[in-house]
Design an enzyme around this catalytic site. Structure first.
Site, PDB file in Angstrom:
ATOM      1  N   ASP A  61       1.744   6.676  -3.866  1.00 26.97           N
ATOM      2  CA  ASP A  61       1.576   5.754  -2.754  1.00 26.97           C
ATOM      3  C   ASP A  61       0.370   4.841  -2.959  1.00 26.97           C
ATOM      4  O   ASP A  61      -0.627   5.241  -3.565  1.00 26.97           O
ATOM      5  CB  ASP A  61       1.403   6.551  -1.456  1.00 26.97           C
ATOM      6  CG  ASP A  61       1.643   5.703  -0.225  1.00 26.97           C
ATOM      7  OD1 ASP A  61       2.389   4.715  -0.339  1.00 26.97           O
ATOM      8  OD2 ASP A  61       1.093   6.019   0.828  1.00 26.97           O
ATOM      9  N   SER A 109      12.467   5.954  -2.418  1.00 27.80           N
ATOM     10  CA  SER A 109      13.001   6.867  -1.414  1.00 27.80           C
ATOM     11  C   SER A 109      14.252   6.303  -0.755  1.00 27.80           C
ATOM     12  O   SER A 109      14.542   5.106  -0.826  1.00 27.80           O
ATOM     13  CB  SER A 109      11.943   7.151  -0.348  1.00 27.80           C
ATOM     14  OG  SER A 109      11.797   6.041   0.515  1.00 27.80           O
ATOM     15  N   HIS A 134       3.303  -2.966  -7.475  1.00 32.32           N
ATOM     16  CA  HIS A 134       4.273  -2.053  -8.087  1.00 32.32           C
ATOM     17  C   HIS A 134       4.181  -2.112  -9.613  1.00 32.32           C
ATOM     18  O   HIS A 134       4.271  -1.082 -10.296  1.00 32.32           O
ATOM     19  CB  HIS A 134       5.685  -2.416  -7.640  1.00 32.32           C
ATOM     20  CG  HIS A 134       5.911  -2.238  -6.172  1.00 32.32           C
ATOM     21  ND1 HIS A 134       5.597  -1.078  -5.504  1.00 32.32           N
ATOM     22  CD2 HIS A 134       6.434  -3.082  -5.239  1.00 32.32           C
ATOM     23  CE1 HIS A 134       5.906  -1.208  -4.226  1.00 32.32           C
ATOM     24  NE2 HIS A 134       6.410  -2.416  -4.038  1.00 32.32           N
ATOM     25  N   ARG A 143       0.881  13.308   4.708  1.00 28.83           N
ATOM     26  CA  ARG A 143       2.277  13.652   4.970  1.00 28.83           C
ATOM     27  C   ARG A 143       3.021  13.729   3.646  1.00 28.83           C
ATOM     28  O   ARG A 143       2.558  13.221   2.633  1.00 28.83           O
ATOM     29  CB  ARG A 143       2.935  12.614   5.892  1.00 28.83           C
ATOM     30  CG  ARG A 143       2.877  11.185   5.367  1.00 28.83           C
ATOM     31  CD  ARG A 143       3.610  10.232   6.315  1.00 28.83           C
ATOM     32  NE  ARG A 143       3.579   8.863   5.812  1.00 28.83           N
ATOM     33  CZ  ARG A 143       2.671   7.957   6.159  1.00 28.83           C
ATOM     34  NH1 ARG A 143       1.703   8.282   7.018  1.00 28.83           N
ATOM     35  NH2 ARG A 143       2.697   6.737   5.677  1.00 28.83           N
ATOM     36  N   ARG A 161      -0.543  13.727  -3.578  1.00 31.75           N
ATOM     37  CA  ARG A 161      -0.260  12.565  -2.748  1.00 31.75           C
ATOM     38  C   ARG A 161      -1.398  11.571  -2.905  1.00 31.75           C
ATOM     39  O   ARG A 161      -2.541  11.852  -2.542  1.00 31.75           O
ATOM     40  CB  ARG A 161      -0.143  12.987  -1.278  1.00 31.75           C
ATOM     41  CG  ARG A 161      -0.067  11.815  -0.285  1.00 31.75           C
ATOM     42  CD  ARG A 161       1.347  11.354  -0.092  1.00 31.75           C
ATOM     43  NE  ARG A 161       1.420  10.067   0.579  1.00 31.75           N
ATOM     44  CZ  ARG A 161       2.383   9.721   1.427  1.00 31.75           C
ATOM     45  NH1 ARG A 161       3.322  10.576   1.743  1.00 31.75           N
ATOM     46  NH2 ARG A 161       2.429   8.517   1.953  1.00 31.75           N
ATOM     47  N   GLU A 170       1.132  23.882  -3.610  1.00 30.49           N
ATOM     48  CA  GLU A 170      -0.225  23.502  -3.216  1.00 30.49           C
ATOM     49  C   GLU A 170      -0.263  21.977  -3.107  1.00 30.49           C
ATOM     50  O   GLU A 170       0.304  21.270  -3.947  1.00 30.49           O
ATOM     51  CB  GLU A 170      -1.243  23.978  -4.253  1.00 30.49           C
ATOM     52  CG  GLU A 170      -1.324  25.491  -4.374  1.00 30.49           C
ATOM     53  CD  GLU A 170      -1.838  26.144  -3.105  1.00 30.49           C
ATOM     54  OE1 GLU A 170      -2.684  25.529  -2.412  1.00 30.49           O
ATOM     55  OE2 GLU A 170      -1.392  27.268  -2.795  1.00 30.49           O
ATOM     56  N   LEU A 222       7.876  17.720 -22.097  1.00 33.12           N
ATOM     57  CA  LEU A 222       7.829  17.467 -20.659  1.00 33.12           C
ATOM     58  C   LEU A 222       9.174  16.960 -20.145  1.00 33.12           C
ATOM     59  O   LEU A 222       9.799  16.094 -20.767  1.00 33.12           O
ATOM     60  CB  LEU A 222       6.747  16.417 -20.370  1.00 33.12           C
ATOM     61  CG  LEU A 222       6.678  15.849 -18.948  1.00 33.12           C
ATOM     62  CD1 LEU A 222       6.165  16.893 -17.976  1.00 33.12           C
ATOM     63  CD2 LEU A 222       5.794  14.597 -18.919  1.00 33.12           C
ATOM     64  N   ASN A 245       0.684   1.218  -3.791  1.00 32.83           N
ATOM     65  CA  ASN A 245       0.882  -0.010  -4.571  1.00 32.83           C
ATOM     66  C   ASN A 245       0.716  -1.258  -3.718  1.00 32.83           C
ATOM     67  O   ASN A 245       0.052  -2.220  -4.117  1.00 32.83           O
ATOM     68  CB  ASN A 245       2.278  -0.022  -5.207  1.00 32.83           C
ATOM     69  CG  ASN A 245       2.458   1.033  -6.276  1.00 32.83           C
ATOM     70  OD1 ASN A 245       1.484   1.614  -6.755  1.00 32.83           O
ATOM     71  ND2 ASN A 245       3.695   1.286  -6.651  1.00 32.83           N
ATOM     72  N   GLY A 246       1.320  -1.236  -2.526  1.00 35.27           N
ATOM     73  CA  GLY A 246       1.232  -2.398  -1.646  1.00 35.27           C
ATOM     74  C   GLY A 246      -0.182  -2.652  -1.164  1.00 35.27           C
ATOM     75  O   GLY A 246      -0.647  -3.789  -1.136  1.00 35.27           O
ATOM     76  N   TRP A 277      -2.920  -1.720  -2.657  1.00 37.47           N
ATOM     77  CA  TRP A 277      -3.697  -2.149  -3.825  1.00 37.47           C
ATOM     78  C   TRP A 277      -3.559  -3.657  -4.016  1.00 37.47           C
ATOM     79  O   TRP A 277      -4.551  -4.361  -4.261  1.00 37.47           O
ATOM     80  CB  TRP A 277      -3.198  -1.403  -5.059  1.00 37.47           C
ATOM     81  CG  TRP A 277      -3.962  -1.661  -6.319  1.00 37.47           C
ATOM     82  CD1 TRP A 277      -5.028  -0.966  -6.800  1.00 37.47           C
ATOM     83  CD2 TRP A 277      -3.687  -2.684  -7.294  1.00 37.47           C
ATOM     84  NE1 TRP A 277      -5.449  -1.484  -8.005  1.00 37.47           N
ATOM     85  CE2 TRP A 277      -4.640  -2.549  -8.328  1.00 37.47           C
ATOM     86  CE3 TRP A 277      -2.736  -3.706  -7.393  1.00 37.47           C
ATOM     87  CZ2 TRP A 277      -4.665  -3.380  -9.441  1.00 37.47           C
ATOM     88  CZ3 TRP A 277      -2.762  -4.542  -8.494  1.00 37.47           C
ATOM     89  CH2 TRP A 277      -3.720  -4.379  -9.504  1.00 37.47           C
ATOM     90  N   ARG A 324       3.029  -7.943  -3.325  1.00 40.91           N
ATOM     91  CA  ARG A 324       3.299  -6.515  -3.421  1.00 40.91           C
ATOM     92  C   ARG A 324       3.940  -6.159  -4.758  1.00 40.91           C
ATOM     93  O   ARG A 324       3.703  -5.083  -5.312  1.00 40.91           O
ATOM     94  CB  ARG A 324       4.220  -6.078  -2.276  1.00 40.91           C
ATOM     95  CG  ARG A 324       3.523  -6.015  -0.920  1.00 40.91           C
ATOM     96  CD  ARG A 324       4.511  -5.650   0.176  1.00 40.91           C
ATOM     97  NE  ARG A 324       5.114  -4.360  -0.045  1.00 40.91           N
ATOM     98  CZ  ARG A 324       4.578  -3.207   0.356  1.00 40.91           C
ATOM     99  NH1 ARG A 324       3.411  -3.197   0.986  1.00 40.91           N
ATOM    100  NH2 ARG A 324       5.185  -2.064   0.139  1.00 40.91           N
TER     101      ARG A 324
END
Length: 227
Positions: free
Chosen positions: A2, A47, A19, A176, A170, A189, A113, A4-5, A7, A15
């Site tokens: 979270d 999302s 991104h 959230r 986050r 965690e 990975l 990017n906008g 920033w 925006r």
């Protein structure tokens, strides 16, 4: 990932440039996770709710996804990274969907990975989809209702082979989880940082892991004082 906008706004930039700056962070964190031995990294790329953003921004994000996958495939293969994706992928436009399929196929043999992109993804939507599929199989006589356990439910998620995350990071400071991996993060965690995603680098990842290593994971149990 979270921020990017925000920033971009702080720098009086569109925006879309925020991104794009976030892609650099993604590249560094993927590389760092591979180097330190992280086996699974899932990043919230787009999302289910993001479809409601202005069409211009959605189109820019889809174009950036195509560009990112196309540009990073050689790097992923070089670093033995396997690409995967979860979400309602059939909702993606054909071009990014095809590019994603190509990237997944080209990296399928890698053993390092596992990088999973959560695309057109929502945790509630995933749970509802799983419940619907279980109901359909029960009605068809494929499973008995008394056989439905948490383990069986997990087999109906987008990627049953994806283990529950040990650490959820986050960025951007919001407290959230924003509909991300709701089933899977039951005992994850959580580490929240005010650092915006385009500024997030290896040092911040190290801080999150250091904080995680200081925590005692009890999974609802209590430590035996006699130990």
């Amino acid at each position: 990932m979270d921020g990017n906008g925000r920033w971009a706004k702080k720098r009086v930039l569109p925006r879309s440039l925020g991104h794009r700056a976030g892609v650099d962070s993604t590249r560094e964190i993927v590389r760092a996770c591979g180097e330190i031995g992280v086996k699974y990294l899932t990043i919230y790329t787009f999302s289910s709710e993001n479809w409601s953003r202005p069409q211009k921004e959605v189109s820019a994000l889809m174009s950036l996804l195509v560009e990112m996958i196309r540009r990073e495939i050689s790097e992923l293969n070089k670093n033995n990274v396997r690409l995967r994706a979860i979400g309602e992928l059939d909702l993606l436009p054909e071009k990014p969907r095809a590019e994603l399929r190509d990237g997944i196929e080209k990296t399928s043999g890698n053993k390092g990975l596992t990088l999973t992109l959560a695309l057109s993804y929502g945790g509630r939507q995933e749970i509802v989809r799983a419940a619907r599929r279980i109901a359909e199989d029960a009605m068809a006589g494929k499973i008995a209702l008394d056989s439905v356990t948490t383990d069986l439910f997990s087999q109906y998620l987008f990627d049953p082979g994806l283990p529950d995350p040990e650490l959820l990071i986050r960025t951007g400071g919001d407290m959230r989880v924003s509909n991300f991996l709701l089933w899977q993060i039951a005992y994850s965690e959580i580490f929240v940082t005010d650092v915006l995603w385009p500024d997030f680098r290896r040092e911040h990842l190290d801080q999150a892991i250091a904080a995680y290593n200081q925590r005692e994971r009890r999974f609802g149990r209590v430590k035996d004082d006699s130990e």
